[in-house]
Design an enzyme around this catalytic site. Structure first.
Site, short mmCIF file in Angstrom:
data_model
loop_
_atom_site.label_atom_id
_atom_site.label_comp_id
_atom_site.label_asym_id
_atom_site.label_seq_id
_atom_site.Cartn_x
_atom_site.Cartn_y
_atom_site.Cartn_z
N TYR A 1 19.75 32.75 15.97
CA TYR A 1 18.35 32.32 15.91
C TYR A 1 17.44 33.39 16.48
O TYR A 1 16.45 33.78 15.84
CB TYR A 1 18.16 30.99 16.67
CG TYR A 1 16.72 30.55 16.69
CD1 TYR A 1 16.11 30.05 15.55
CD2 TYR A 1 15.94 30.67 17.85
CE1 TYR A 1 14.77 29.68 15.54
CE2 TYR A 1 14.60 30.31 17.86
CZ TYR A 1 14.01 29.80 16.71
OH TYR A 1 12.70 29.44 16.70
N SER B 1 8.81 33.66 17.19
CA SER B 1 9.10 32.91 18.42
C SER B 1 8.97 33.88 19.59
O SER B 1 8.97 35.10 19.39
CB SER B 1 10.54 32.38 18.33
OG SER B 1 11.02 32.02 19.60
#
Ligand SMILES: NC(=O)c1ccc[n+]([C@@H]2O[C@H](COP(=O)([O-])OP(=O)(O)OC[C@H]3O[C@@H](n4cnc5c(N)ncnc54)[C@H](OP(=O)(O)O)[C@@H]3O)[C@@H](O)[C@H]2O)c1
Length: 259
Positions: free
Chosen positions: A151, A138
């Site tokens: 996360y 990400s």
């Protein structure tokens, strides 16, 4: 014919990868928890592209999940040329308010299971002298994200692991690439209870097929990592030019903004 295994293939970026690999004449093995959805996608790929497909239900947030998936493939004599390590989930809110079990499940899926699958498939690939692995990270792989602390840390792991292993694999015929997307139009934000935040504004999202195309190209060109979209790439450069604490404050303020 080459075979690709795609985890998290039942929706979003994984489903877009499934279509792309089917179009490129790969035999496509789809894995995630939802057997019914996977069977539906497998059928669509057969009808649209004449693809050979298999659907293997697997819960990769469970300890034995990757081993079971690997054994199912061995039982069916399916050799994997490309592994797309895509399954992943997010969460939203301060760490001290999170449900511990859900956070640990997320870490098991995003971190442990991703690495476990690499460790299962890499020895076969290295022995054959060919193979490719795509790990989905990400833009948060590049900086800390308050309100998504576990996360963003899990995605930093994905990039770090990929860069280290890419170096180890030099000269083996096997490559590993990290795909680091920014906000993309999938079920991700709804599942992470972030769909009320500005970061999930449909107008600002890249499409999963666009992200998959960019990842595919980077994978085939044996790039170590790729960030889809110029704006996303600029964001990932912020820690090189600004103090880390400042970047962390900015990422928090971005995540706090409501739609
Ligand atoms: N969308 C974004 O903005 C964005 C940005 C950066 C990175 N990413 C990353 O992109 C990847 C794909 O996410 P997405 O955006 O496409 O979201 P998505 O549409 O929610 O897809 C997530 C996929 O993961 C699977 N999955 C979830 N839990 C699982 C489990 N326990 N075992 C096996 N599979 C599981 C889901 O299938 P089942 O429910 O059927 O199991 C689904 O196929 C993730 O790694 C995510 O972190 C997304």
């Amino acid at each position: 014919m080459k075979t690709v295994l795609i985890t998290g293939a039942s929706s979003g970026i994984g489903k877009a990868f499934a279509e792309l690999f089917a179009r490129e004449n790969y035999r496509v093995v789809l894995a995630s928890r939802s057997e019914e959805k996977l069977n539906g996608i497998a059928q669509q790929l057969r009808e649209k592209f004449g693809a050979i497909t298999s659907a293997i239900p697997a819960d990769l947030a469970q300890n034995g999940g990757p081993d079971l998936l690997y054994e199912r493939l061995k039982e069916q004599d399916i050799e994997i040329d490309v592994l797309v390590n895509n399954a992943g989930i997010g969460s939203f809110g301060p760490l001290h308010e999170q449900d511990i079990r859900s956070e640990l499940e997320m870490l098991q899926l995003n971190v442990q299971s991703l690495s476990h699958l690499m460790m299962l498939f890499l020895p076969d690939m290295v022995a054959r002298g060919s193979g490719r692995i795509l790990n989905v990270g990400s833009t948060t792989s590049f900086y800390a994200c308050p309100l998504s602390a576990n996360y963003s840390a899990s995605k930093a792991f994905v990039l770090s692991l990929t860069e280290a292993v890419a170096n180890e694999l030099q000269g083996t015929g096997v490559s590993v690439t990290a795909l680091c997307p920014g906000a993309t139009g999938t079920d991700f934000f709804r599942s992470a209870r972030m769909d009320g935040q500005k970061v999930a504004d449909p107008k600002a999202l890249m499409s999963p097929s666009e992200v998959a195309e960019i990842g595919y190209k980077a994978l085939m060109n044996e790039k170590t990592f790729v960030v889809p979209g110029f704006q996303n790439w600029l964001l990932t450069q912020a820690p090189r030019f600004f103090p880390r604490k400042f970047v962390t404050r900015i990422t928090r303020s971005v995540l706090e903004q409501k739609l």
